[in-house]
Enzyme design. Structure first.
Site, PDB file in Angstrom:
ATOM      1  N   GLU A  82      -4.121  -9.555   7.732  1.00  0.00           N
ATOM      2  CA  GLU A  82      -2.879 -10.302   7.318  1.00  0.00           C
ATOM      3  C   GLU A  82      -3.035 -10.894   6.122  1.00  0.00           C
ATOM      4  O   GLU A  82      -2.005 -10.903   5.082  1.00  0.00           O
ATOM      5  CB  GLU A  82      -2.660 -11.746   8.285  1.00  0.00           C
ATOM      6  CG  GLU A  82      -1.172 -12.291   8.272  1.00  0.00           C
ATOM      7  CD  GLU A  82       0.128 -11.406   8.595  1.00  0.00           C
ATOM      8  OE1 GLU A  82       0.700 -11.377   7.471  1.00  0.00           O
ATOM      9  OE2 GLU A  82       0.108 -10.853   9.693  1.00  0.00           O
ATOM     10  N   ASP A 109       4.966  -1.813   2.468  1.00  0.00           N
ATOM     11  CA  ASP A 109       4.984  -1.185   3.966  1.00  0.00           C
ATOM     12  C   ASP A 109       3.759  -0.533   4.212  1.00  0.00           C
ATOM     13  O   ASP A 109       3.332  -0.811   5.665  1.00  0.00           O
ATOM     14  CB  ASP A 109       5.826   0.067   3.803  1.00  0.00           C
ATOM     15  CG  ASP A 109       7.397  -0.396   3.447  1.00  0.00           C
ATOM     16  OD1 ASP A 109       7.569  -1.570   3.495  1.00  0.00           O
ATOM     17  OD2 ASP A 109       8.161   0.537   3.310  1.00  0.00           O
TER      18      ASP A 109
END
Length: 141
Positions: A82, A109
């Site tokens: 993350e 992405d």
């Protein structure tokens, strides 16, 4: 013509660009980065909440040390992914000046895909560890 010391303007110090000089300075910057990410990225807060819930469940079920280590490592990987995703997003936004670019979209992405893969694997690992514990707790096995 030479200026005397009263006429010289004070030049502001440039921002620090050299290496950290000690461990504590490095630690301070790292903690500042974690604090920034936690304060600015909603998904990191969700990941930390997930970490707290998983560790609470591990404590409740009195898991073995091996299972604790697996869960801690799995949670760390998800949170690191993350943070890596956040780094990619911020760098892309900086480089592109927040303008759309197809390569920038692909990079974002792919970084988000890394988070999705690690999160999915974490859920699978969590199910493999906790489902038997839950079934045993409710005396279903």
């Amino acid at each position: 013509m030479l200026m005397d010391s009263k006429e010289r303007k004070q030049v502001p110090k440039p921002p620090k660009v050299d290496k950290n000089h000690n461990f504590f300075e490095s630690m301070g910057y790292a903690l500042s980065g974690i604090k920034f990410a936690f304060g600015h990225e909603r998904n990191i807060r969700y990941q930390i909440l997930g970490l707290i819930l998983v560790m609470s469940a591990a404590w409740f079920f009195a898991l073995s040390i091996e299972k604790w280590l697996i869960l801690i490592l799995t949670c760390a990987i998800v949170i690191c992914m993350e943070i890596t995703n956040t780094i990619a997003e911020w760098i892309i936004d900086l480089v592109t000046d927040n303008q759309y670019h197809p390569i920038a979209k692909n990079v974002k992405d792919v970084a988000a895909g890394g988070v999705l893969i690690s999160s999915t694997m974490a859920v699978i690992i969590g199910l493999l560890i906790f489902v038997p514990e839950i079934l045993f707790f409710f005396k279903l096995i």
